[in-house]
Design a protein around this motif. Sequence first.
Motif, short mmCIF file in Angstrom:
data_model
loop_
_atom_site.label_atom_id
_atom_site.label_comp_id
_atom_site.label_asym_id
_atom_site.label_seq_id
_atom_site.Cartn_x
_atom_site.Cartn_y
_atom_site.Cartn_z
N LEU A 164 77.69 27.04 -42.56
CA LEU A 164 78.98 27.71 -42.39
C LEU A 164 79.62 28.00 -43.75
CD1 LEU A 164 80.50 25.80 -39.33
CD2 LEU A 164 79.46 28.08 -39.37
N LEU A 165 79.57 27.04 -44.66
CA LEU A 165 80.09 27.27 -46.01
C LEU A 165 79.28 28.34 -46.74
CD1 LEU A 165 80.78 23.56 -47.04
CD2 LEU A 165 82.50 25.32 -46.55
N ALA A 166 77.97 28.33 -46.51
CA ALA A 166 77.11 29.34 -47.14
C ALA A 166 77.46 30.74 -46.64
CB ALA A 166 75.64 29.03 -46.85
N ASN A 167 77.86 30.85 -45.38
CA ASN A 167 78.29 32.15 -44.87
C ASN A 167 79.50 32.66 -45.63
OD1 ASN A 167 77.09 33.52 -42.22
ND2 ASN A 167 76.69 31.32 -42.09
N GLY A 168 80.45 31.76 -45.92
CA GLY A 168 81.60 32.17 -46.71
C GLY A 168 81.20 32.61 -48.11
N PHE A 169 80.31 31.86 -48.75
CA PHE A 169 79.82 32.24 -50.07
C PHE A 169 79.12 33.59 -50.01
CE2 PHE A 169 76.36 32.54 -53.11
CZ PHE A 169 77.00 32.28 -54.31
N ASN A 170 78.33 33.82 -48.95
CA ASN A 170 77.57 35.05 -48.83
C ASN A 170 78.50 36.27 -48.74
OD1 ASN A 170 75.00 36.45 -48.42
ND2 ASN A 170 75.70 36.79 -46.31
N VAL A 171 79.60 36.13 -48.00
CA VAL A 171 80.55 37.24 -47.89
C VAL A 171 81.13 37.57 -49.27
CG1 VAL A 171 82.80 37.92 -46.97
CG2 VAL A 171 81.15 36.78 -45.49
N VAL A 172 81.55 36.53 -49.98
CA VAL A 172 82.14 36.76 -51.31
C VAL A 172 81.11 37.34 -52.28
CG1 VAL A 172 83.22 35.62 -53.29
CG2 VAL A 172 83.85 34.94 -50.97
#
Length: 447
Positions: A164-172
């Motif tokens: 889930l945190l990686a998804n946030g990083f991926n968006v940024v």
Amino acid sequence: MSAVRREVRKLAVLAAPVAGAQVGFMLLGTVDTLMVARVSVEALAAAAIANAWVFGALLVGQGLIHGIDPIISFAHGAGQGERMALTLQRGLVLAVLASVPVCALLAGAEWFLLALGQDPGLSRAAARYTDVQIASVPFFLAFLALRQYLQGREIVRPALWVILLANGFNVVANYALIFGNLGAPALGLVGAGLASGLTRVVMFAGLVMWVRAFGLHRDAWVPWSRAAFEPRALAHVLALGAPIALQMSFEVWAFSGAALLAGRLGAEPLAAHTIALNMAALAFMLPLGISQAVVTRVGNLLGARDPIAAQRSAGVAMRLGGGVMLISAIAFLTLRNLLPRLYTGDPAVVALCASILPIAGVFQLFDGVQVVGCGVLRGMGRTRPAAVFTFVAYWVLALPIGYALGLRAGWGLPGIWWGLCLGLAFVAVGLVAWIRFRGPAHGAVTV
């Protein structure tokens, strides 16, 4: 509380975070697609064919890493902390070794795509998108090894939070590298590939930090030694993992083959097929989570020398797999005219998709049972039968029948889906019978 209810609860506790993590994996690709689509149609098309190749190549390495699953789950049930530690280390060694052929496949993306008849311009762009991801392969496979180590020990939530945190990083990262924001250069399609690679590195680093911060390796860790590189032990993991890699590849490439068959019918049938398959894939995450959970449960119970409980867990899990897909099948049937409209407003595509969703519902029932059955066999350490069943189901039955009914007999898209349905029925029935008569309670292999 009855033994069956306790087992349902245990499986649910394990399966829910795993299913959530799988959805998180899907979201990574969805976000990439949505953001690359804003660059150009050509960039989107190049990313689509590149992602198909990247996913197929990574799948080979992923299957090999899954060879540690039955060993770790069995060792956890038996209380063998040192064996779990050594198996993780051997999984990490294999992650590095397996990266070599996987990276070679990614490096040859343009050549392979051209050989498959893809447009030269798109193949060249796809190769640039793929090249910047090559360095992330060992990190991704190492992440999988660490995730499976935790999962075999019934620790399933950390991987979910990390993804889930990686998804946030991926968006940024996509926002910055594709469009030139936050001080980064605007790299377009190449930026999307770089963001995907960096996200895999973040996933591995995040899970390592989580394990160390919370001491999740306690009681199942030993210092690195030559034992981690022992050839016979590595060969044992490969012997378990190679059939899993084959099984996963047989399945994924069969669905690619079905898409090629649908493409021969025209653009609208292909679009309808893609929509129905996407909906089926989303629903598939629930039984996939149950499948991963039963790998852990069966292995743990066999390690604890309780094959009767392992057999009970297998039966409960397979009924759960079919049960959650029954809900999906009912939704596909009753909402068949509504669900496709969430994807497209084209009346012809909606009508075609609605015509195959009831078939997809039947398909789902068998799919839920077979994926859990494969998990049972993996938990037992018997990974070869699932590969054989899957090969026969897809490549001897599903695709030839789909071709005969869909293209030769003139049934069109429904014919292709009936072929898939019949193939999955074969593997589901075969696995149910195999587990009934040769399952955990009938002389399971000790790993």
